[in-house]
Design an enzyme around this catalytic site. Structure first.
Site, short mmCIF file in Angstrom:
data_model
loop_
_atom_site.label_atom_id
_atom_site.label_comp_id
_atom_site.label_asym_id
_atom_site.label_seq_id
_atom_site.Cartn_x
_atom_site.Cartn_y
_atom_site.Cartn_z
N ASP A 174 1.11 -1.33 -0.01
CA ASP A 174 -0.62 -0.01 0.11
C ASP A 174 0.83 0.98 -0.35
OD1 ASP A 174 -3.22 0.52 1.02
OD2 ASP A 174 -2.05 2.41 1.87
N ASN A 182 -3.02 13.01 -4.01
CA ASN A 182 -4.19 13.37 -4.40
C ASN A 182 -4.19 14.62 -4.28
OD1 ASN A 182 -4.30 11.25 -6.55
ND2 ASN A 182 -5.86 9.95 -4.84
N HIS A 187 -4.87 14.48 -9.41
CA HIS A 187 -5.44 13.72 -9.31
C HIS A 187 -4.35 13.00 -10.43
CE1 HIS A 187 -8.60 12.13 -7.07
NE2 HIS A 187 -9.12 13.23 -7.04
N ASP A 191 -2.42 9.46 -10.06
CA ASP A 191 -1.58 8.22 -11.40
C ASP A 191 -0.60 8.16 -11.79
OD1 ASP A 191 -4.72 8.25 -11.51
OD2 ASP A 191 -5.41 9.43 -13.32
N GLU A 217 -4.66 2.77 -4.44
CA GLU A 217 -3.00 2.34 -4.35
C GLU A 217 -2.76 1.12 -3.48
OE1 GLU A 217 -5.12 4.55 -0.60
OE2 GLU A 217 -5.19 4.37 -2.51
N ARG A 237 13.48 -4.96 -0.84
CA ARG A 237 14.11 -4.15 -2.36
C ARG A 237 13.21 -3.94 -2.74
NH1 ARG A 237 15.10 -6.69 -6.50
NH2 ARG A 237 14.44 -8.18 -6.35
#
Length: 300
Positions: A174, A182, A187, A191, A217, A237
């Site tokens: 996440d 955002n 937005h 993206d 996300e 990593r």
């Protein structure tokens, strides 16, 4: 060298011609059912072996598929399928076979759930078919697999792992404080962050790993035959690479970090996608609660 390693290219003779005279001479196997659904395999070699072994030319992982299940041989303009003494047999249009000359539209069944359609395409059909399959399986923004494919594949991978006693790991990721990106930058910038992060991950995983967009996300990786220490180091990593990623939108650099939770089989007692997802999601929650930008794996 074993016989299925022969990859000398040959030119297929045209089998079908459309009404405009364009040669439909590109022979394909398209997976239309099973965990590999959507894959297209062009038969442009003398010999193509299908099976679950890592050295198969077309690797299929569903339950009931033998290590070297069957082979496709191109000879004299014909495409011939031969069973390789598989445990559960190779079927064409519902009938078990040992040797069969494939015709346009034939359907092969291997194992319990994998079905492949054999067909010829011209160059326009080939491109169109690829686009249709991609749109059905992929997230439009990031190019990762979509949630539906991810859940179907996770179910197959868990069953395979439990049956064959193969390690399996699920990594749920996440992006930290993504809402702030955002809210602050818009937005379109969000993206850009999602697509840039996805591209970075796709360049770092193995071909056999499954990388999907699980939520807005939130992303997930299914990875097989990897130890707990190795999957932890692999995920860490990726976490470090994400923190070093240079992402710019309208001249503004946007730093990101990512939190990850990991669950593994056989260490975690999961037999369904929901159980394994919950185990990994609980670890993701711990990573978030512990300050973000970290990887937490289930205890064992």
């Amino acid at each position: 060298m074993t016989e299925w390693d022969d990859t000398t290219s040959v030119a297929l003779e045209p089998e079908v011609t459309d009404t405009k005279g364009d040669a439909r001479d590109r022979a394909y196997l398209i997976v239309i059912a099973g965990s590999n659904v959507g894959e297209m395999h062009k038969l442009d070699h003398n010999l193509t072996v299908l099976g679950r072994s890592i050295d198969s030319n077309v690797r299929l992982i569903d339950d009931g598929i033998s290590r070297h299940h069957c082979r496709i041989r191109v000879e004299g303009g014909q495409v011939i399928v031969e069973d390789l003494a598989s445990r559960n047999g190779t079927f064409c249009n519902g009938e078990r076979l040992s040797h069969h000359v494939l015709q346009d539209g034939d359907k092969l069944q291997l194992g319990k759930t994998t079905i492949l359609k054999f067909s010829y395409h011209d160059h326009l059909e080939e491109s169109f078919q690829k686009q249709m399959l991609e749109s059905a399986l992929r997230d439009g923004l990031t190019g990762t697999y979509n949630k539906r494919y991810f859940l179907d594949r996770l179910d197959s991978e868990i069953k395979f792992s439990l049956r064959h006693k193969v390690n399996l790991a699920l990594v749920i990721m996440d992006l930290d404080k993504f809402k702030e990106v955002n809210d602050t930058h818009g937005h379109l910038a969000g993206d850009t962050v999602l697509s840039s992060f996805s591209k970075m991950v796709q360049g770092s995983i193995r071909n056999e790993d499954v990388f999907a967009r699980y939520g807005g996300e939130e992303f997930a990786i299914i990875t097989r035959a990897i130890s707990r220490p190795d999957v932890y180091h692999f995920a860490d990593r990726l976490r470090q690479e994400a923190s070093q990623l240079v992402i710019e939108s309208e001249g503004v650099r946007i730093p990101i970090t990512v939190s990850m939770g990991i669950a593994t089989i056989p260490e975690d007692p999961a037999s369904t996608p929901q159980e394994l997802i919950k185990a990994a999601d609980d670890m993701l929650y711990e990573a978030k609660r512990g300050g973000r930008n970290r990887v937490i794996i289930t205890p064992h």
